[in-house]
Design a protein around this motif. Structure first.
Motif: not given
Length: 231
Positions: A66-83
């Motif tokens: 479950a923690l990995g799932l949240v980590g997955d989402i955060l790492l993709d948000l990194k690539g979408i919201y560069k700021k």
């Protein structure tokens, strides 16, 4: 029965996502990735339902997933919201790191490893974490402000692999621990590719992205499947 259905559907969904992930970051791929990660988590849940004898081990693995799932989402948000990529990247590191603590706890508790073995594994893993950062120039990666968190994260990642390999040997190669050991090794290899993608140059091509996610999901599904075979 549900375990095998969810596992089969999840593997197909994750393979399709791995192919799509080659095209880069997008909201569409983020949603697809979330579904893929939810599938390995559901695989773990149904594995535990089918094997209630692994209640503690399975519960800890599910928490780590479950923690990995949240980590997955955060790492993709990194690539979408560069700021805000620094915030998302550090958040991803933290969630995955804590997830590995749950994985380690599951292994140590289920097979009742002696304290000195766990301590020795922790020392070896800490050395691996430090050496990873010190060898940055040799590996042609630049960690910059992330040096500390990379060292700590790699130490916990390595400890999951070390402890699962130890459990595999101590258990005389019981199937559950073999799956956990292979899964954690694939997870480690996935992060090795990811490290080069994030911190290296010219290593974020389509095939790098595919290999990274293929290894990651293969590892997570094997870790989830290990619950079925823990006695």
């Amino acid at each position: 029965m549900m375990y095998y259905i969810v596992l089969s559907v999840g593997v197909v969904v994750s393979l399709v996502f791995c192919y799509q992930r080659r095209l880069g970051f997008s909201i569409k791929n983020l949603l697809f990735k979330s579904v893929s990660s939810l599938c390995y988590l559901l695989t773990a849940v149904f594995a535990l339902i089918d094997n209630v004898n692994a209640r503690t081990y399975g519960s800890l693995i599910i928490m780590g997933g479950a923690l990995g799932l949240v980590g997955d989402i955060l790492l993709d948000l990194k690539g979408i919201y560069k700021k805000d990529e620094r915030v998302y990247l550090k958040g991803g590191f933290i969630f995955f790191l804590v997830g590995h603590i749950f994985y380690i706890a599951a292994i140590v508790y289920s097979i009742k490893l002696k304290w000195w073995i766990v301590l020795l594994g922790a020392v070896v893993s800490a050395v691996i974490g430090v050496l990873t950062v010190l060898s940055a120039n040799l590996m042609k990666v630049h960690y910059g402000a992330y040096r500390r968190i990379v060292a700590v994260y790699v130490a916990f990642l390595a400890m999951t692999t070390v402890m699962s390999a130890t459990a595999m040997i101590v258990s005389s190669f019981e199937k559950g621990y073999v799956l956990m050991a292979v899964g954690s090794l694939l997870f480690l290899l996935s992060d090795a590719v990811l490290s080069n993608t994030f911190f290296g140059r010219g290593k974020d091509k389509k095939h790098h992205l595919f290999i990274n996610h293929f290894l990651y999901y293969a590892g997570q599904y094997l870790i989830a499947a290990s619950i079925m075979f823990i006695k």
